[in-house]
Design a protein around this motif. Structure first.
Motif: not given
Length: 275
Positions: A23-25, A1-3, A43-44, A31-32
């Protein structure tokens, strides 16, 4: 699971259909995802290890941004994110709420002889609160209440009898006191001004309530309750109650203004629980 994340209100209610953006730096979206009916997002998709910004948005709520660190496993466990109502104002979840007279108080305070206060309360009343949806029309929420005028209780039988007479409430001719709101205006965090009309002693006049929302919680009967406190000031003359007795030095025995104090519990739903 990613998130994984849980989106809740201040009182612990799920916020369905909130949107979680990662968001990244550099500010690029990676991802949304939207929450489900339980306010949970799963979110996987695996994420590259490193720091990310997590932004949570939902209609009617102020957005929240935080930093999440993705580990070597590719997972980002955001945990619980608490959203506040847009503008810092809170109300219970939308829908009907029924006032519970057994756990509520409708009181009034009048000045006596200019130096002390007499406290009274009404023991028979009921009402309903309708919280509008959180999609921008929450200020259209409504309150309706009916009080039995003859249920006034100040702890003194002779005084209560006088208050029920034609000098004051005239309960024989006007047995009910009614209040119907027409809308809400935010007045600060957890505070609202309720606009409405009070009907008493045959007179109907606009009266605003200063309302504080105290939160929600479970009750022992399997239901959910919301708590409110509201105050207002009334002038007796505005409701054709002009009786008074002047004592020495021109001091009125009874003050011309009344302070109304309401402590209300309301049960979620159209009816009170059968206990």
């Amino acid at each position: 699971m990613g998130l994984t994340a849980r989106i809740r209100t201040r009182d612990g209610w799920a916020v369905p259909h909130a949107v979680v953006t990662v968001t990244d730096m550099t500010g690029a979206q990676v991802l949304r995802a939207a929450t489900d009916e339980e306010g949970v997002v799963r979110d996987a998709a695996e994420l590259v290890p490193g720091p990310y910004t997590v932004i949570v948005t939902a209609v009617g709520y102020a957005p929240v941004a935080s930093t999440a660190l993705v580990t070597a496993s590719g997972r980002a466990e955001v945990g619980t994110v608490v959203l506040a109502r847009q503008g810092g104002t809170e109300l219970p979840p939308p829908g009907p709420w029924t006032i519970d007279p057994a756990h509520s108080t409708v009181g009034a305070v009048a000045q006596h002889l200019g130096i002390t206060s007499v406290h009274g309360r009404f023991t028979e009343f009921g009402g309903r609160v309708e919280i509008a949806g959180a999609d921008g029309d929450i200020e259209k929420s409504r309150v309706e209440a009916v009080i039995r005028a003859g249920s006034i209780d100040t702890g003194n039988g002779m005084r209560d009898g006088h208050l029920r007479s034609a000098d004051f409430l005239d309960v024989e001719q006007y047995p009910e006191i009614t209040y119907r709101s027409s809308g809400l205006t935010p007045a600060g965090p957890d505070r609202w001004t309720v606009h409405g009309e009070l009907g008493m002693h045959g007179v109907v006049r606009p009266v605003d309530l200063d309302l504080s929302y105290l939160g929600t919680g479970a009750d022992p009967w399997g239901g959910t309750r919301a708590a409110f406190r509201a105050t207002a000031e009334l002038r007796r003359e505005d409701f054709a109650m002009n009786y008074n007795q002047v004592v020495q030095a021109g001091i009125s025995a009874i003050g011309t203004t009344l302070r109304v104090e309401l402590d209300i519990q309301a049960v979620q739903g159209d009816a009170l629980p059968q206990v």
